[in-house]
Design a protein around this motif. Structure first.
Motif, PDB file in Angstrom:
ATOM      1  N   PRO A  23       0.823  -1.318   0.129  1.00  0.00           N
ATOM      2  CA  PRO A  23       0.313  -0.147   0.510  1.00  0.00           C
ATOM      3  C   PRO A  23       1.080   1.148  -0.439  1.00  0.00           C
ATOM      4  O   PRO A  23       1.438   1.270   1.607  1.00  0.00           O
ATOM      5  CB  PRO A  23      -0.728   0.011   1.479  1.00  0.00           C
ATOM      6  CG  PRO A  23      -1.369  -1.899   1.434  1.00  0.00           C
ATOM      7  CD  PRO A  23       0.318  -2.628   1.490  1.00  0.00           C
ATOM      8  N   VAL A  24       0.491   2.330  -0.803  1.00  0.00           N
ATOM      9  CA  VAL A  24       0.797   3.497  -1.262  1.00  0.00           C
ATOM     10  C   VAL A  24       1.307   4.181   0.038  1.00  0.00           C
ATOM     11  O   VAL A  24       2.061   4.406   0.540  1.00  0.00           O
ATOM     12  CB  VAL A  24       0.574   4.573  -1.789  1.00  0.00           C
ATOM     13  CG1 VAL A  24      -1.040   4.782  -1.504  1.00  0.00           C
ATOM     14  CG2 VAL A  24       1.414   5.088  -2.598  1.00  0.00           C
ATOM     15  N   ASP A  25       0.302   4.487   1.162  1.00  0.00           N
ATOM     16  CA  ASP A  25       0.541   4.541   2.288  1.00  0.00           C
ATOM     17  C   ASP A  25       1.728   4.368   3.393  1.00  0.00           C
ATOM     18  O   ASP A  25       2.076   5.131   4.674  1.00  0.00           O
ATOM     19  CB  ASP A  25      -0.787   5.774   3.440  1.00  0.00           C
ATOM     20  CG  ASP A  25      -1.496   3.711   3.615  1.00  0.00           C
ATOM     21  OD1 ASP A  25      -0.722   2.576   2.850  1.00  0.00           O
ATOM     22  OD2 ASP A  25      -2.012   3.787   4.059  1.00  0.00           O
ATOM     23  N   LEU A  26       2.722   2.731   2.768  1.00  0.00           N
ATOM     24  CA  LEU A  26       3.308   2.463   3.610  1.00  0.00           C
ATOM     25  C   LEU A  26       4.604   2.582   3.916  1.00  0.00           C
ATOM     26  O   LEU A  26       5.369   2.234   4.107  1.00  0.00           O
ATOM     27  CB  LEU A  26       3.129   0.809   4.157  1.00  0.00           C
ATOM     28  CG  LEU A  26       1.553   0.118   4.501  1.00  0.00           C
ATOM     29  CD1 LEU A  26       2.138  -1.505   4.508  1.00  0.00           C
ATOM     30  CD2 LEU A  26       1.826   0.924   6.264  1.00  0.00           C
ATOM     31  N   LEU A  27       5.323   3.501   2.336  1.00  0.00           N
ATOM     32  CA  LEU A  27       6.616   4.144   1.800  1.00  0.00           C
ATOM     33  C   LEU A  27       5.942   5.192   2.200  1.00  0.00           C
ATOM     34  O   LEU A  27       5.398   6.054   3.040  1.00  0.00           O
ATOM     35  CB  LEU A  27       6.146   4.456   0.665  1.00  0.00           C
ATOM     36  CG  LEU A  27       5.786   3.028  -0.310  1.00  0.00           C
ATOM     37  CD1 LEU A  27       5.463   3.442  -1.540  1.00  0.00           C
ATOM     38  CD2 LEU A  27       6.888   2.053  -0.281  1.00  0.00           C
ATOM     39  N   PRO A  28       7.632   5.703   2.753  1.00  0.00           N
ATOM     40  CA  PRO A  28       8.083   6.636   3.341  1.00  0.00           C
ATOM     41  C   PRO A  28       8.164   8.276   2.564  1.00  0.00           C
ATOM     42  O   PRO A  28       8.062   7.681   1.127  1.00  0.00           O
ATOM     43  CB  PRO A  28       9.675   6.797   3.805  1.00  0.00           C
ATOM     44  CG  PRO A  28       9.969   5.739   3.022  1.00  0.00           C
ATOM     45  CD  PRO A  28       8.970   4.873   2.161  1.00  0.00           C
ATOM     46  N   ALA A  29       7.967   9.312   3.067  1.00  0.00           N
ATOM     47  CA  ALA A  29       7.782  10.646   2.088  1.00  0.00           C
ATOM     48  C   ALA A  29       8.750  10.493   1.293  1.00  0.00           C
ATOM     49  O   ALA A  29       8.376  11.177  -0.615  1.00  0.00           O
ATOM     50  CB  ALA A  29       7.314  11.636   3.078  1.00  0.00           C
ATOM     51  N   ASP A  30      10.045  10.404   1.245  1.00  0.00           N
ATOM     52  CA  ASP A  30      11.625  10.282   0.599  1.00  0.00           C
ATOM     53  C   ASP A  30      10.715   9.569  -0.935  1.00  0.00           C
ATOM     54  O   ASP A  30      12.319   9.751  -1.830  1.00  0.00           O
ATOM     55  CB  ASP A  30      12.588   9.788   1.091  1.00  0.00           C
ATOM     56  CG  ASP A  30      12.794  11.127   2.001  1.00  0.00           C
ATOM     57  OD1 ASP A  30      12.806  12.618   1.747  1.00  0.00           O
ATOM     58  OD2 ASP A  30      14.032  11.309   2.856  1.00  0.00           O
ATOM     59  N   PHE A  31      10.293   8.661  -0.658  1.00  0.00           N
ATOM     60  CA  PHE A  31      10.414   7.257  -1.642  1.00  0.00           C
ATOM     61  C   PHE A  31       9.303   8.799  -2.778  1.00  0.00           C
ATOM     62  O   PHE A  31       9.688   7.655  -3.973  1.00  0.00           O
ATOM     63  CB  PHE A  31       9.720   6.148  -1.463  1.00  0.00           C
ATOM     64  CG  PHE A  31       9.000   5.294  -2.623  1.00  0.00           C
ATOM     65  CD1 PHE A  31       9.865   4.624  -2.606  1.00  0.00           C
ATOM     66  CD2 PHE A  31       8.210   5.850  -3.291  1.00  0.00           C
ATOM     67  CE1 PHE A  31       9.944   3.458  -3.944  1.00  0.00           C
ATOM     68  CE2 PHE A  31       7.654   4.663  -4.271  1.00  0.00           C
ATOM     69  CZ  PHE A  31       8.782   3.191  -4.582  1.00  0.00           C
ATOM     70  N   PHE A  32       9.119   9.339  -2.934  1.00  0.00           N
ATOM     71  CA  PHE A  32       8.318  10.183  -3.406  1.00  0.00           C
ATOM     72  C   PHE A  32       9.017  11.203  -4.742  1.00  0.00           C
ATOM     73  O   PHE A  32       8.512  12.035  -5.272  1.00  0.00           O
ATOM     74  CB  PHE A  32       7.021  10.415  -3.361  1.00  0.00           C
ATOM     75  CG  PHE A  32       5.914   9.040  -3.060  1.00  0.00           C
ATOM     76  CD1 PHE A  32       5.329   8.142  -4.179  1.00  0.00           C
ATOM     77  CD2 PHE A  32       5.907   9.531  -1.382  1.00  0.00           C
ATOM     78  CE1 PHE A  32       4.697   7.301  -2.903  1.00  0.00           C
ATOM     79  CE2 PHE A  32       5.116   7.833  -0.993  1.00  0.00           C
ATOM     80  CZ  PHE A  32       4.691   7.708  -2.120  1.00  0.00           C
ATOM     81  N   ARG A  33      10.268  11.606  -3.780  1.00  0.00           N
ATOM     82  CA  ARG A  33      11.585  12.519  -4.066  1.00  0.00           C
ATOM     83  C   ARG A  33      12.204  11.776  -4.562  1.00  0.00           C
ATOM     84  O   ARG A  33      12.553  10.924  -3.979  1.00  0.00           O
ATOM     85  CB  ARG A  33      11.853  13.331  -2.775  1.00  0.00           C
ATOM     86  CG  ARG A  33      10.635  14.418  -2.381  1.00  0.00           C
ATOM     87  CD  ARG A  33      10.831  15.385  -0.949  1.00  0.00           C
ATOM     88  NE  ARG A  33      11.185  14.479  -0.312  1.00  0.00           N
ATOM     89  CZ  ARG A  33      10.226  14.348   0.917  1.00  0.00           C
ATOM     90  NH1 ARG A  33       8.844  14.736   0.922  1.00  0.00           N
ATOM     91  NH2 ARG A  33      10.714  13.705   1.841  1.00  0.00           N
ATOM     92  N   LEU A  34      12.644  12.135  -6.018  1.00  0.00           N
ATOM     93  CA  LEU A  34      13.177  10.896  -6.480  1.00  0.00           C
ATOM     94  C   LEU A  34      14.798  11.031  -6.050  1.00  0.00           C
ATOM     95  O   LEU A  34      15.872  10.171  -6.371  1.00  0.00           O
ATOM     96  CB  LEU A  34      13.217  10.372  -8.366  1.00  0.00           C
ATOM     97  CG  LEU A  34      11.992   9.685  -8.978  1.00  0.00           C
ATOM     98  CD1 LEU A  34      11.861   9.599  -9.815  1.00  0.00           C
ATOM     99  CD2 LEU A  34      11.517   8.325  -7.904  1.00  0.00           C
TER     100      LEU A  34
END
Length: 124
Positions: free
Chosen positions: A39-50
């Motif tokens: 689930p996307v909400d189990l990823l850290p915020a930094d995951f989305f900042r490549l």
């Protein structure tokens, strides 16, 4: 219709690539899974900042261990915030080992169209 073993994780936050290795091992050894659904909400915020490298490090672990990964949930906010992230999502979705899907139904549909089989879910 062929079914593939799937490990769906719920509640285990993935902070970095070490957590990815733990999840891969659990999916493989406990569930004999070919795919991990995260689930996307189990990823850290930094995951989305490549530029942080977190997404690349996590994705690379899945590639190294030959485990497929589907990120399940809405990533549109992140796609709107970053052209690079939007491009990466588009490119990975064209492949066979890392997908971004809005929900489990979309995953099953894509799995069926790409592999000719649906999921046989197992909780991780």
């Amino acid at each position: 219709m062929t079914t593939l073993p799937i490990a769906f994780t719920a509640g285990k936050v993935m902070h970095d690539d070490r957590d990815a290795v733990d999840l891969i091992a659990e999916a493989h050894y406990e569930h004999q899974a070919e795919w991990v659904l995260l689930p996307v909400d189990l990823l850290p915020a930094d995951f989305f900042r490549l530029q942080t490298g977190v997404a690349g490090a996590i994705a690379q672990k899945f590639v190294n261990y030959r485990m497929k990964l589907a990120i399940v949930g809405d990533v549109s906010v992140h796609e709107h915030a970053s052209e690079a992230f939007r491009d990466w999502v588009r490119e990975t979705n064209e492949g066979r080992s890392l997908w971004f899907v809005p929900d489990l139904a979309a995953f099953d549909e894509r799995l069926d169209s790409r592999y000719g089989g649906g999921s046989d879910g197992a909780g991780a």
